[in-house]
Write a protein that holds these residues in place. Structure first.
Motif: not given
Lengths: 150, 168
Positions: B10-17, B57-65, B74-76
């Protein structure tokens, strides 16, 4: 006659920096912004005044400071405050924040995500969700576009 | 543990939007060129603050705009050696076919497993909310596919070992 043409140092000059429209980051740094005092925050948390601790750290956020050390210390303090608030207290504490503080809080939430530790991300996700419900997409856009990084 | 999946997505979706608001912007450095600014990174005023969302610590998403492009890395989650190998191979498979994915980047950003590059041309051709849906769906499906593949590898290994050892 042409001794000066031996000097080819002019070729190394970066002409782009002398262009008229070169963007310069806002240089005015506020040296006075030292961030929230750790002792003050500790005492508020010890007394259980978590909502007040949150207000305090957000009011004294070192947004204009250029010192990375000050910013890091402030980020750690804010993270401590965010972790200390329980899930049901979060909504109450969000009610008292004006827009500027909400934006600062959103910046700190994203800052907290960058250094995940035991259980911190789960708590931060709850914060993110609750804050988003109050502010909407606007605060995320302001976090992305604001030059004053936290 | 899995209770953080839905809030995370949900947080990723909101940030992407929020970040996927892109407009056409020609290069300021080279005339008549149009480059994705998040990749070129020559003009600081065109770049937005990079933002990370982590689940642990292992899973994260970096969004650069930036003004005309967006990079999502995406780190899986890779719990053991076999998952690491499977992830690497699976991502490589997809990245080699990046043309067909349109928004996929051929090389992941340093420290992450897979990266997407969305430009204003993509958002002009496709619905923004659908692109965001795609990325979120991708993140959900990856974990399922990885566990499926891991099970398949283990069962195949067991069957082939059985057949081999029947001879003795």
């Amino acid at each position: 006659m042409s001794k000066n043409t031996r000097n080819t140092a002019f070729r190394k000059v970066d002409v782009d920096q002398y262009g008229e429209e070169v963007y310069e980051e806002d240089q005015t740094a506020d040296e006075g912004a030292t961030g929230p005092s750790d002792a003050e925050v500790q005492s508020m948390l010890a007394k259980g005044r978590n909502g007040d601790a949150l207000q305090y750290v957000l009011t004294n956020a070192p947004l204009t400071s250029k010192n990375q050390g000050v910013k890091d210390k402030a980020a750690q303090t804010v993270l401590k405050v965010l972790m200390s608030l329980k899930a049901n207290e979060i909504e109450g504490s969000l009610k008292g924040l004006d827009q500027a503080k909400q934006d600062t809080l959103m910046k700190y939430i994203y800052r907290g995500f960058e250094n995940p530790s035991e259980g911190s991300s789960a708590q931060l996700l709850v914060w993110h969700d609750k804050l988003f419900a109050v502010t909407g997409v606007g605060s995320i856009v302001r976090v992305l576009t604001d030059r004053k990084r936290v | 543990m899995s209770t953080t999946l839905q809030p995370y997505l949900k947080a990723v979706r909101q940030t992407l939007t929020a970040a996927i608001c892109l407009e056409n912007f020609s290069s300021q450095v080279v005339e008549r060129h149009n480059k994705p600014e998040v990749e070129v990174r020559t003009s600081k005023e065109l770049l937005l603050t990079p933002v990370t969302i982590s689940r642990n610590e292992k899973e994260k998403v970096l969004i650069e705009g930036s003004i005309n492009s967006l990079r999502i890395s995406i780190a899986i989650k890779q719990a053991d050696e076999i998952e690491k190998i499977l992830c690497h191979k699976f991502m490589r498979f997809m990245m080699m076919r990046a043309e067909n994915f349109i928004v996929l980047r051929r090389k992941p950003v340093e420290g992450y497993d897979i990266s997407f590059l969305i430009t204003n041309f993509h958002t002009e051709q496709m619905y923004k909310h659908k692109v965001v849906d795609f990325i979120i769906h991708f993140m959900e499906e990856i974990d399922k596919e990885m566990s499926e593949m891991k099970l398949a590898v283990n069962s195949r290994a067991r069957i082939s070992a059985e057949e081999f050892l029947k001879r003795f």
